[in-house]
Design an enzyme around this catalytic site. Structure first.
Site, short mmCIF file in Angstrom:
data_model
loop_
_atom_site.label_atom_id
_atom_site.label_comp_id
_atom_site.label_asym_id
_atom_site.label_seq_id
_atom_site.Cartn_x
_atom_site.Cartn_y
_atom_site.Cartn_z
N LYS A 52 0.84 -1.20 0.00
CA LYS A 52 0.00 0.00 0.00
C LYS A 52 0.88 1.25 0.00
CE LYS A 52 -3.77 -2.56 1.99
NZ LYS A 52 -4.50 -3.03 3.16
N GLN A 96 -4.94 -1.75 9.25
CA GLN A 96 -4.72 -3.07 8.65
C GLN A 96 -5.33 -4.16 9.56
OE1 GLN A 96 -3.30 -3.67 5.55
NE2 GLN A 96 -3.98 -5.75 5.92
N ASP A 119 -11.27 2.28 3.32
CA ASP A 119 -11.50 0.83 3.16
C ASP A 119 -12.99 0.54 2.93
OD1 ASP A 119 -9.40 -0.94 3.06
OD2 ASP A 119 -9.10 -1.00 5.23
#
Ligand code: NAD
Length: 280
Positions: A52, A96, A119
């Site tokens: 990322k 995460q 997200d």
């Protein structure tokens, strides 16, 4: 032979488009910044976070990395999210997953400002998707819609069957296909006679988490098959939830593993970050 849906090429094209957009934004003095939080040192998470950060650097997005120790408390993590929510410079916040067991993932996701929820996991983002309002969409299913559209595959009016009902893939996938006017059926571990249902699909999306489970007995001749699964087989090679060699000869289009859905997830995360910065 089927059309091989090339996720590598499509994700690369999306990244190029985003890179240009980020340059345009920079010219207007809009700078995009993503905060990435990792708690603990799960090796798989470290790889995902690394990828990322690399994608951010390529596109021209600033990334702030917060690598917190395993023993970080939920309060400490929530405090950091609160600070990042308030930080005007930060456009997107990504935590995460999975988190260590002593931290409640739902509480953490709910703490992220929905305007920074790149997200697309916040209940407000999911609710907005459900009723057709603006909000961030979970990256993997959003990437699958891009794969279909950019491969010239029509969704409207098609029989779409999704196998799997997880919050990050199956459910948002079904909602997105519905938004594109597909006729959608969701199947799962308690579906009776799965083959009978999946054989109806013009577009079959497979997100089960079981290596090579879907063989040609589950697939209608001429169907489009999208394989979300990622596994390592007995020879340590990557494979999906679909038995590719068995299914490919009978379908009209299929995603390979690797090089299908996988690369799209990060591309769509980058897309969400650019959107987050653009709306301010
Ligand atoms: P999950 O384990 O949360 O959900 C799996 C779903 O499959 C469940 O809803 C379950 O009901 C269903 N299922 C399980 N066994 C079944 C059976 N025998 N018949 C029918 N349905 C069954 O998994 P997930 O997070 O949705 O991920 C699915 C797969 O996709 C995994 O292999 C995961 O690694 C992969 N994945 C890939 C990406 C990517 O970027 N390519 C992103 C997310 C997940």
């Amino acid at each position: 032979m089927p059309q091989i849906i090339d996720g590598k090429a499509i994700s690369a094209a999306i990244k190029e488009e985003l890179k240009e957009k980020v340059e345009e934004l920079k010219a207007r003095d809009v700078h995009i910044c993503l905060a990435v939080i990792q708690v603990g040192n799960d090796p798989a998470s470290a790889v995902y976070v690394g990828n990322k950060k690399k994608a951010c650097a390529y596109i021209g997005i600033e990334s702030l990395a917060y690598e917190l120790p395993e023993e970080t408390t939920q309060e400490e993590l929530l405090r950091l999210i609160g600070e990042l929510n308030a930080n005007q410079k930060v456009n997107g916040i990504l935590v995460q997953l999975p988190l260590p067991k002593h931290i409640d993932e739902n509480d953490v996701i709910r703490a992220i400002d929905p305007k920074k929820d790149v997200d697309g996991f916040h209940p407000q983002s999911v609710g907005a998707l459900c009723i057709g309002q603006e909000g961030f969409v979970s990256c993997t299913p959003a990437g699958i819609i891009q794969l279909l559209k950019r491969s010239g595959i029509e969704i409207a009016g098609k029989e779409c069957v999704v196998i799997g009902r997880s919050n990050i893939v199956g459910k948002p996938m079904a909602l997105l296909l519905l938004r594109e006017n597909g006729t959608v059926t969701v199947t799962h571990s308690r579906t009776k006679d799965l083959k009978e249902v999946t054989k109806r699909a013009d577009i079959l999306i497979v997100a089960i988490g079981k290596p090579k489970m879907i063989t040609k007995e589950y697939v209608k001749e001429g169907a489009v098959v999208i394989d979300v699964g990622i596994h390592r087989n007995e020879n340590n090679k990557l494979c999906g939830d679909v038995d590719y060699d068995d299914v490919a000869p009978i379908c009209s289009a299929i995603t390979p593993v690797p090089g299908g859905v996988g690369p799209m997830t990060i591309a769509m995360l980058m897309h969400n970050c650019v959107e987050a910065g653009n709306v301010r």
